[in-house]
Scaffold this motif. Structure first.
Motif, PDB file in Angstrom:
ATOM      1  N   GLU A  19      -5.390  -5.028 -10.126  1.00 36.36           N
ATOM      2  CA  GLU A  19      -4.166  -4.251 -10.023  1.00 36.36           C
ATOM      3  C   GLU A  19      -4.377  -2.858 -10.619  1.00 36.36           C
ATOM      4  OE1 GLU A  19      -1.692  -4.897  -8.286  1.00 36.36           O
ATOM      5  OE2 GLU A  19      -1.693  -7.064  -7.981  1.00 36.36           O
ATOM      6  N   SER A  20      -3.395  -1.983 -10.409  1.00 37.07           N
ATOM      7  CA  SER A  20      -3.569  -0.561 -10.715  1.00 37.07           C
ATOM      8  C   SER A  20      -3.946  -0.293 -12.166  1.00 37.07           C
ATOM      9  CB  SER A  20      -2.295   0.209 -10.365  1.00 37.07           C
ATOM     10  OG  SER A  20      -1.193  -0.257 -11.136  1.00 37.07           O
ATOM     11  N   ILE A  71      -1.591   1.574  -2.501  1.00 38.91           N
ATOM     12  CA  ILE A  71      -1.594   0.204  -2.990  1.00 38.91           C
ATOM     13  C   ILE A  71      -1.768  -0.695  -1.795  1.00 38.91           C
ATOM     14  CG2 ILE A  71      -0.249  -1.588  -4.096  1.00 38.91           C
ATOM     15  CD1 ILE A  71       1.109   0.530  -5.714  1.00 38.91           C
ATOM     16  N   LYS A 108       0.844  -1.179   0.000  1.00 37.37           N
ATOM     17  CA  LYS A 108       0.000   0.000   0.000  1.00 37.37           C
ATOM     18  C   LYS A 108       0.881   1.230   0.000  1.00 37.37           C
ATOM     19  CE  LYS A 108      -4.044   1.656   2.560  1.00 37.37           C
ATOM     20  NZ  LYS A 108      -4.863   1.458   3.751  1.00 37.37           N
ATOM     21  N   TRP A 138      -6.559  -2.639  -5.033  1.00 35.91           N
ATOM     22  CA  TRP A 138      -5.169  -2.189  -5.008  1.00 35.91           C
ATOM     23  C   TRP A 138      -4.945  -0.849  -4.319  1.00 35.91           C
ATOM     24  CZ3 TRP A 138      -2.551   2.034  -7.114  1.00 35.91           C
ATOM     25  CH2 TRP A 138      -3.297   2.877  -7.942  1.00 35.91           C
ATOM     26  N   THR A 139      -5.962  -0.026  -4.251  1.00 40.37           N
ATOM     27  CA  THR A 139      -5.800   1.301  -3.665  1.00 40.37           C
ATOM     28  C   THR A 139      -7.003   1.663  -2.818  1.00 40.37           C
ATOM     29  OG1 THR A 139      -5.341   3.633  -4.184  1.00 40.37           O
ATOM     30  CG2 THR A 139      -6.827   2.459  -5.667  1.00 40.37           C
ATOM     31  N   LEU A 168      -3.995  -4.492  -0.168  1.00 43.58           N
ATOM     32  CA  LEU A 168      -4.860  -5.637  -0.389  1.00 43.58           C
ATOM     33  C   LEU A 168      -6.054  -5.446   0.506  1.00 43.58           C
ATOM     34  CD1 LEU A 168      -2.488  -8.676  -0.490  1.00 43.58           C
ATOM     35  CD2 LEU A 168      -3.498  -7.438  -2.360  1.00 43.58           C
ATOM     36  N   HIS A 216      -4.308  -8.682  -4.765  1.00 44.27           N
ATOM     37  CA  HIS A 216      -5.201  -7.577  -5.120  1.00 44.27           C
ATOM     38  C   HIS A 216      -6.281  -8.120  -6.052  1.00 44.27           C
ATOM     39  CE1 HIS A 216      -1.756  -4.476  -4.464  1.00 44.27           C
ATOM     40  NE2 HIS A 216      -2.452  -4.654  -3.363  1.00 44.27           N
TER      41      HIS A 216
END
Length: 382
Positions: free
Chosen positions: A306-307, A13, A2, A350-351, A15, A303
């Motif tokens: 993902e981003s 970032i 994160k 992810w965020t 989980l 995640h």
């Protein structure tokens, strides 16, 4: 992991766990040496080192037996000088190599034991409901290593689940009592998802060298800190801050999963207190979500998205947030706001939500059924 990025694209970032169907979960389209035992009334947990044979073809081979009441295991390979380690294959009692891309299902390119890691890599079974710790003899081939260890959980199939958590705090700005609200948030998240946390008293580590550390677990100082963790718990290290280029990161885990049952450099997660503070006031809700998220990683959860919005976890009931439809501002990232209703609410997204969304009451506190199952079957769970 994160992180907090710059002011233009503040993001974290992490989980996080999924909510219910309407808020993050739905069906996607398509032989050993010395042994230590942490026993309890419902689920014995053993860790053993497996005898290996040099097969002469560049690999080390070994085998182990999962008993008829086996629930889960973590097979790990270790290299003391932190050189790269990995497994070439891991075959179940039916002869299926679950690390081969030609097998269905498989963990090829997913498990760190397949991808390889610096000094440590592993394979968790089950890391999704597609796998099971089948009773019988499992065999593996591993690249050069110093040892291979097996953490095995057996006995009754879990109906209720308890996981022991050991918190630590470093630095002098905050004290153990400042984590009370955070740990309550984290405990509530897991309780809502059918998992009871037994949270031990927070241990204060006063050595100044551990106040601000690297997020790299092979770093000598980070390794020395994390190696102090309990072998029978998920270790949460609330550090005062990260050092160097890691500054601004909210938290990171030692692996997906990390180590279980072995006190080493990969036996815990880091959470930055400074990154969660305004002045000296901690955002206990966000810090609790971060700790819960990183704990999810440590126990084997990826995640959900993902981003970039093009990579997703291996579970079939977590929502995917596709860049092609949800990247509304075309910044090549999918935010929690852009993914609301598409998994942005999940603990393992992810965020985190932006600060304005959090101020409006947005949270990431839910796990989907299959995420819950991975946690409930964890070798560390009881």
């Amino acid at each position: 992991m994160k992180i907090k990025l710059n002011l233009c694209h503040a993001a974290f970032i992490l989980l996080t766990a999924s909510l219910l169907i309407g808020s993050g979960c739905s069906k996607k389209e398509s032989s050993s040496s010395a042994t230590s035992t942490a026993d309890n009334s419902t689920s014995p947990f053993t860790v053993s080192e497996i005898t290996q044979t040099n097969s002469g073809d560049g690999y080390f081979t070994g085998s182990f037996v999962v008993p008829s009441d086996g629930i889960s295991f973590l097979l790990s390979t270790h290299k003391d000088n932190n050189a790269s380690v990995a497994f070439y294959s891991l075959s179940d009692p039916d002869g299926t190599d679950i690390l081969s891309s030609s097998s269905t299902p498989n963990l090829n390119g997913v498990a760190s034991g397949s991808l390889g890691g610096s000094g440590y890599a592993n394979v968790l079974v089950p890391q999704s409901p597609s796998f099971s710790a089948k009773a019988g003899t499992w065999t593996f081939k591993a690249y050069n290593n110093d040892r291979v260890k097996l953490a095995l959980r057996s006995r009754s199939t879990p109906t209720s689940t308890t996981i022991v958590v050991q918190p630590y705090i470093t630095g002098t700005t905050w004290a153990a009592g400042d984590l009370t609200a955070t740990l309550s948030v984290m405990s509530g998240i897991y309780s809502t998802n059918g998992i009871t946390l037994t949270i031990n008293s927070t241990i204060t580590i006063s050595d100044s060298q551990y106040a601000a550390i690297s997020g790299t677990f092979t770093d000598s100082t980070t390794s020395a800190l994390v190696s102090q963790g309990s072998a029978s718990a998920v270790n949460l290290f609330f550090i005062e801050d990260y050092s160097g280029s890691w500054s601004g990161v909210l938290g990171n885990a030692a692996g997906i999963p990390g180590s279980m049952g072995i006190a080493n450099s990969w036996n815990g997660v880091l959470n930055s207190l400074t990154a969660h503070a305004t002045g000296t006031t901690l955002d206990s809700q966000l810090l609790g979500e971060t700790a819960a998220h990183e704990m999810g990683h440590q126990l084997g959860l990826f995640h959900t998205t993902e981003s970039g919005g093009t990579q997703f976890d291996i579970l079939s009931d977590t929502l995917e947030c596709q860049k092609s439809t949800q990247d509304n501002n075309s910044d090549w990232k999918v935010s929690a706001e852009e993914c609301e209703g598409y998994g942005g609410e999940n603990l393992m997204f992810w965020t985190s939500w932006s600060s304005s969304s959090r101020s409006a009451g947005k949270k990431q506190e839910v796990l989907c059924n299959q995420q819950q199952q991975v946690l409930k079957y964890s070798p560390l769970a009881k």
